[in-house]
Design an enzyme around this catalytic site. Structure first.
Site, PDB file in Angstrom:
ATOM      1  N   CYS A 112      -5.110   5.613   8.598  1.00  0.00           N
ATOM      2  CA  CYS A 112      -4.479   4.566   7.601  1.00  0.00           C
ATOM      3  C   CYS A 112      -3.636   3.592   8.527  1.00  0.00           C
ATOM      4  CB  CYS A 112      -3.894   5.194   6.576  1.00  0.00           C
ATOM      5  SG  CYS A 112      -2.863   4.067   5.372  1.00  0.00           S
ATOM      6  N   GLY A 113      -3.816   2.563   8.718  1.00  0.00           N
ATOM      7  CA  GLY A 113      -2.833   1.612   9.354  1.00  0.00           C
ATOM      8  C   GLY A 113      -1.530   1.171   8.975  1.00  0.00           C
ATOM      9  N   ASN A 114      -1.750   0.920   7.587  1.00  0.00           N
ATOM     10  CA  ASN A 114      -0.461   0.665   6.639  1.00  0.00           C
ATOM     11  C   ASN A 114       0.302   1.962   6.792  1.00  0.00           C
ATOM     12  OD1 ASN A 114      -1.154  -1.940   6.070  1.00  0.00           O
ATOM     13  ND2 ASN A 114      -2.212  -1.344   4.131  1.00  0.00           N
ATOM     14  N   CYS A 132      -5.270  -2.697   2.816  1.00  0.00           N
ATOM     15  CA  CYS A 132      -5.599  -1.626   3.564  1.00  0.00           C
ATOM     16  C   CYS A 132      -5.692  -2.192   5.158  1.00  0.00           C
ATOM     17  CB  CYS A 132      -7.316  -1.535   3.247  1.00  0.00           C
ATOM     18  SG  CYS A 132      -8.238  -0.190   4.418  1.00  0.00           S
ATOM     19  N   GLY A 133      -4.771  -1.282   5.779  1.00  0.00           N
ATOM     20  CA  GLY A 133      -4.277  -1.954   7.097  1.00  0.00           C
ATOM     21  C   GLY A 133      -5.738  -1.501   8.280  1.00  0.00           C
ATOM     22  N   THR A 134      -6.295  -0.495   8.013  1.00  0.00           N
ATOM     23  CA  THR A 134      -7.649  -0.547   9.115  1.00  0.00           C
ATOM     24  C   THR A 134      -8.559  -1.502   8.358  1.00  0.00           C
ATOM     25  OG1 THR A 134      -8.615   1.221   7.736  1.00  0.00           O
ATOM     26  CG2 THR A 134      -7.534   1.904   9.503  1.00  0.00           C
ATOM     27  N   ASN A 189       1.033  -1.142  -0.144  1.00  0.00           N
ATOM     28  CA  ASN A 189      -0.012  -0.131  -0.006  1.00  0.00           C
ATOM     29  C   ASN A 189       0.869   1.248  -0.050  1.00  0.00           C
ATOM     30  OD1 ASN A 189      -2.861   0.916   2.221  1.00  0.00           O
ATOM     31  ND2 ASN A 189      -2.044   1.759   0.197  1.00  0.00           N
ATOM     32  N   GLU A 206     -10.996   0.447  -1.406  1.00  0.00           N
ATOM     33  CA  GLU A 206     -10.674   1.568  -0.545  1.00  0.00           C
ATOM     34  C   GLU A 206     -11.317   2.870  -1.048  1.00  0.00           C
ATOM     35  OE1 GLU A 206      -7.256   3.235   2.195  1.00  0.00           O
ATOM     36  OE2 GLU A 206      -6.645   1.634   0.911  1.00  0.00           O
TER      37      GLU A 206
END
Length: 336
Positions: free
Chosen positions: A80-82, A232-234, A12, A223
């Site tokens: 955004c987790g990533n 997508c981290g989240t 990502n 996304e």
């Protein structure tokens, strides 16, 4: 000259900009213009990206820095987790700290350096919270006034159940079989719910998940503001929570869940107390390129091959070697 970084978490991809290094920080309108220009493969550099991560100072107590996320279309994501993993690495190396908090739009989140996933594949753990289920948190409409948890919504895709979780980005999740995962339904539903629609007026991230076994998932996400991403981290975090809530015999709270995605693999841990849910997201934080550019080019949203000096790291090679040794759990290929 100032330095940008090209970074990724699970493929990502983002450009990372530290505003504190500039003589004059970019305005919000300049950040939007820069994100739209530099992330576009036709107008930017390095084949574009999914967004721009903006690092700034924070005035919150016990917080090392602030992260903002500007999507490729110029919209701003609440989290955004990533991206947070890569920002955490940047701040950790800048300030020589391994555990700290980062300010995001809705919360100050705990992050920490983890053991490398493989040689030259640095890893970070980031907190994903707050978690909400109420319709106003998305918002969603015409789906009732109660949380949507593992329920059929024939208007979306007949035969599938859906769960809606905001972490705080809004996510719509369905557990599907391999045929549906490899079909067209996710792209069609994601595009429909991120255009004008009667259900999610602000759009929503849509994830399909395939259960591979106990505490194992494959997740693909359409996304909001981007379209299909490698990860997508989240989305993977919200899906892990949905997994533990709706498939208690397979997804366990407080245990490591392995989440494969088209860009690689992350680990998650889902936690619950009487007051709240939260998720730990653990995965790579890779820097692929360092970019030298005049500050004036940032303000003018004119970052091109002609006015930059780009140096490549060896970290992408190391990351792809790590991905190559992962089990081949899906036919969906990584977009490199």
């Amino acid at each position: 000259m100032v330095q940008l970084r090209k970074v990724h978490g699970s493929e990502n991809h983002f450009f990372l900009l530290d505003q504190t290094t500039l003589e004059q920080p970019l305005t919000d309108s300049e950040l939007v213009a820069l994100a739209q220009q530099i992330t576009n493969p036709a107008t930017g550099i390095l084949d574009g990206a999914d967004g721009v991560l903006v690092v700034d100072k924070s005035d919150h107590d016990n917080v090392l820095g602030q992260m903002r996320v500007i999507n490729a279309d110029g919209s701003e994501a609440s989290m955004c987790g990533n991206g947070l993993r890569t920002v955490s690495r940047y701040l950790a190396e800048k300030y020589h700290m391994n555990q700290f908090k980062v300010e995001t739009m809705t919360a100050d989140l705990q992050v920490s350096r983890q053991s490398d996933l493989a040689p030259e594949v640095p890893a970070f753990s980031v907190e994903i919270s707050p978690v909400r289920f109420n319709p106003e948190a998305f918002p969603f409409e015409n789906l009732g006034d109660q949380p949507l948890i593992d329920q059929p919504v024939p208007a979306f895709v007949a035969g599938l159940n859906f769960t809606a979780i905001a972490v705080p980005n809004p996510h719509l999740i369905s557990f599907v079989d391999e045929d549906v995962m490899n079909g067209n339904e996710l792209g069609e539903l994601g595009a429909r719910l991120n255009g004008h629609n009667n259900y999610f007026p602000d759009g929503v991230n849509v994830s399909f998940a395939q259960i591979l076994g106990k505490n194992q998932l494959f997740v693909r996400t359409y996304e909001r503001g981007v379209g299909f991403t490698n990860a997508c981290g989240t989305g993977m975090s919200a899906t892990s929570l949905a997994f533990a809530m709706t498939h208690a015999n397979l997804g366990e709270f407080d245990h490591t869940i392995t989440v494969y995605n088209p860009g690689g693999m992350v680990k998650t841990k889902v936690h619950q107390t009487e007051e709240r849910y939260w998720i730990d997201l653990i995965g790579n934080a890779t820097e692929t390129h360092h970019i030298e550019v005049a500050e004036s080019a940032l303000h003018a949203a004119n970052v091109t091959d002609d006015n930059t000096e780009i140096s490549e790291t060896n970290e992408e090679t190391a990351y792809l070697q790590f991905v190559d040794q992962l089990p081949k759990v899906s036919a969906i290929a990584v977009k490199k």
